[in-house]
Design a protein around this motif. Structure first.
Motif, PDB file in Angstrom:
ATOM      1  N   GLY A   9      49.111  81.847  22.712  1.00  0.00           N
ATOM      2  CA  GLY A   9      49.829  80.743  22.085  1.00  0.00           C
ATOM      3  C   GLY A   9      51.237  81.176  21.761  1.00  0.00           C
ATOM      4  N   HIS A 103      43.428  79.157  23.721  1.00  0.00           N
ATOM      5  CA  HIS A 103      44.832  78.780  23.514  1.00  0.00           C
ATOM      6  C   HIS A 103      44.960  78.114  22.143  1.00  0.00           C
ATOM      7  CE1 HIS A 103      48.634  76.731  25.376  1.00  0.00           C
ATOM      8  NE2 HIS A 103      48.813  77.055  24.106  1.00  0.00           N
ATOM      9  N   VAL A 105      46.848  76.288  19.201  1.00  0.00           N
ATOM     10  CA  VAL A 105      47.965  75.346  19.129  1.00  0.00           C
ATOM     11  C   VAL A 105      48.216  74.974  17.667  1.00  0.00           C
ATOM     12  CG1 VAL A 105      48.874  73.158  19.994  1.00  0.00           C
ATOM     13  CG2 VAL A 105      47.186  74.405  21.334  1.00  0.00           C
ATOM     14  N   MET A 126      52.019  73.430  24.251  1.00  0.00           N
ATOM     15  CA  MET A 126      51.030  73.730  25.286  1.00  0.00           C
ATOM     16  C   MET A 126      51.672  73.764  26.663  1.00  0.00           C
ATOM     17  SD  MET A 126      47.520  71.788  24.133  1.00  0.00           S
ATOM     18  CE  MET A 126      48.216  70.159  24.141  1.00  0.00           C
ATOM     19  N   GLU A 127      52.599  72.835  26.896  1.00  0.00           N
ATOM     20  CA  GLU A 127      53.252  72.775  28.206  1.00  0.00           C
ATOM     21  C   GLU A 127      54.151  73.985  28.435  1.00  0.00           C
ATOM     22  OE1 GLU A 127      55.036  68.894  28.125  1.00  0.00           O
ATOM     23  OE2 GLU A 127      53.241  67.930  28.981  1.00  0.00           O
ATOM     24  N   GLU A 130      51.643  76.680  29.396  1.00  0.00           N
ATOM     25  CA  GLU A 130      51.117  76.375  30.731  1.00  0.00           C
ATOM     26  C   GLU A 130      52.157  76.685  31.806  1.00  0.00           C
ATOM     27  OE1 GLU A 130      48.116  75.014  31.856  1.00  0.00           O
ATOM     28  OE2 GLU A 130      47.248  75.251  29.859  1.00  0.00           O
ATOM     29  N   TYR A 207      41.126  75.023  24.053  1.00  0.00           N
ATOM     30  CA  TYR A 207      42.233  74.754  23.137  1.00  0.00           C
ATOM     31  C   TYR A 207      41.692  74.718  21.711  1.00  0.00           C
ATOM     32  CZ  TYR A 207      45.059  73.545  27.201  1.00  0.00           C
ATOM     33  OH  TYR A 207      45.733  73.592  28.391  1.00  0.00           O
ATOM     34  N   CYS A 209      42.887  73.840  18.006  1.00  0.00           N
ATOM     35  CA  CYS A 209      43.910  73.228  17.164  1.00  0.00           C
ATOM     36  C   CYS A 209      43.822  73.823  15.766  1.00  0.00           C
ATOM     37  CB  CYS A 209      43.700  71.717  17.077  1.00  0.00           C
ATOM     38  SG  CYS A 209      43.704  70.883  18.668  1.00  0.00           S
ATOM     39  N   VAL A 226      46.013  66.625  21.419  1.00  0.00           N
ATOM     40  CA  VAL A 226      45.575  67.839  22.126  1.00  0.00           C
ATOM     41  C   VAL A 226      44.263  67.584  22.860  1.00  0.00           C
ATOM     42  CG1 VAL A 226      44.838  70.240  21.872  1.00  0.00           C
ATOM     43  CG2 VAL A 226      46.770  69.386  20.538  1.00  0.00           C
ATOM     44  N   CYS A 237      38.059  71.597  23.736  1.00  0.00           N
ATOM     45  CA  CYS A 237      38.960  71.540  22.593  1.00  0.00           C
ATOM     46  C   CYS A 237      38.156  71.509  21.294  1.00  0.00           C
ATOM     47  CB  CYS A 237      39.851  70.296  22.692  1.00  0.00           C
ATOM     48  SG  CYS A 237      40.931  70.019  21.280  1.00  0.00           S
TER      49      CYS A 237
END
Length: 368
Positions: A9, A103, A105, A126-127, A130, A207, A209, A226, A237
């Motif tokens: 992250g 990941h 976030v 995130m982008e 990525e 992901y 959060c 997300v 997620c």
């Protein structure tokens, strides 16, 4: 066989706080500035499974040993990591070595915790990650594909090399289109070759959060965004509050933990969700061995045959495999243990082609 997940992250999203809570250590320094984690920290985390306690109680086992996952805390990536920004090349190399990616976030507002991009925007964050992972894979393949094409000119009959090149070219085309390598349709026969390429964007992703303490139960609008993004990526997620998990990790009494979580409107810790999701992400299952000395949970992959499961305990078990005395978890419990299962005809002798099921209770027979 070891299985591990790498936590990635942007800086200051709660990765090290989550890692500390997961491993119940302070091995990863959690500090409010980028790059406080220089070397990846790793720790093993137990996979909680109430079934293990049940079979241990029935067998009167003196010791209970759960199975575990390795979690690796990787320093925060920043925009430009693929070209070396923020020690990015070093960190990207660490990510290539893990089996799956967690990941983290940032989905909470806190003016006291700086954001490397200036404000909270999980989709943007995130982008960024990525994009850096895709650029890293693309750069790697753009070097490797021509080199392999050159080698194949003198080894036209090398089918393994041909398979590698085909997979590389397919993955590179996807990456150039702005897609992840995991979107490449790979048949079962090619899975091992594809995994050997060590492409970061081919790894499964979870992901996580990280929300504020008051939002741990219901989440927030950031979490919804997300979750939609994850669904579009075919990823999993979950949402947790790393701050709450850090507090829970300091409690040693299970009743106290339960009361603390209950007061916050939570049925279980977020860490339990993360561990379970990571376990599923890797396509793993649990089998058991049980006796008076110990009840133990073991990890293998879905689709593993009995000898492969035996090999998780010791290579000799796989090499000299004869058969597996097998009782399903449900039968073990309903028959009150091994002897009851035998009397009821629920103990089976399974051979080398038996596919391991989640919850199987095994006693392996082998001869080396």
């Amino acid at each position: 066989m070891g299985f591990n997940c790498g936590i990635v992250g942007l800086p200051n999203v709660g990765k090290s706080t989550l890692f500390n809570a997961l491993t119940q250590t302070v091995a990863a320094q959690a500090a409010n500035y980028p790059f406080c984690t220089i070397e990846p920290n790793s720790g093993r985390v137990a996979v909680a499974d109430p079934r293990l306690d049940q079979i241990a109680k029935i067998a009167g086992s003196a010791q209970i040993i759960p199975t575990s996952l390795e979690i690796v805390d990787i320093a925060g990536l920043v925009k430009g990591a693929s070209s070396g920004e923020g020690l990015g090349n070093q960190f990207l190399g660490h990510i290539r070595a893990v089996d799956a990616i967690i990941h983290v976030v940032r989905c909470f507002e806190d003016e006291n915790i700086t954001h490397v991009e200036g404000g909270v925007d999980p989709i943007r964050d995130m982008e960024i990650i990525e994009t850096e992972l895709m650029l890293s894979d693309m750069e790697s393949l753009e070097k490797r594909v021509p080199a392999l094409q050159k080698r194949l000119k003198s080894s036209l009959q090398d089918t393994d090399m041909q398979t590698q090149l085909r997979l590389m070219e397919g993955a590179l085309k996807l990456l150039q289109e702005g897609k992840n390598a995991r979107e490449l349709g790979v048949v079962d026969a090619d899975q091992a070759a594809f995994k050997s390429l060590q492409l970061i964007t081919a790894k499964p992703v979870l992901y996580v959060c990280n929300v504020g303490e008051s939002e741990a139960a219901a989440g927030n609008a950031y979490v919804s965004k997300v979750a939609q993004f994850a669904q579009s990526q075919g990823a999993a997620c979950v949402h947790i509050s790393a701050a709450i998990e850090a507090e829970v990790a300091t409690l040693t009494d299970e009743a106290e933990k339960h009361m603390f979580l209950s007061d916050l409107g939570l049925n279980e810790s977020g860490l339990s969700q993360v561990i379970r999701a990571g376990y599923n992400l890797l396509g793993l299952l649990t089998f058991f061995t049980v006796g008076p000395k110990e009840a133990r949970a073991w990890t293998t992959f879905k689709g593993a045959r009995a000898p492969q499961a035996a090999g998780e305990i010791h290579s000799d078990f796989e090499r000299g495999f004869i058969c597996a005395e097998t009782i399903s978890f449900a039968d073990y419990v309903s028959c009150n243990g091994e002897q009851g299962a035998k009397n009821a005809g629920k103990l089976r002798l399974e051979g080398k082609d038996y596919i391991t099921h989640d919850g199987d209770v095994f006693h392996f027979r082998f001869n080396v």
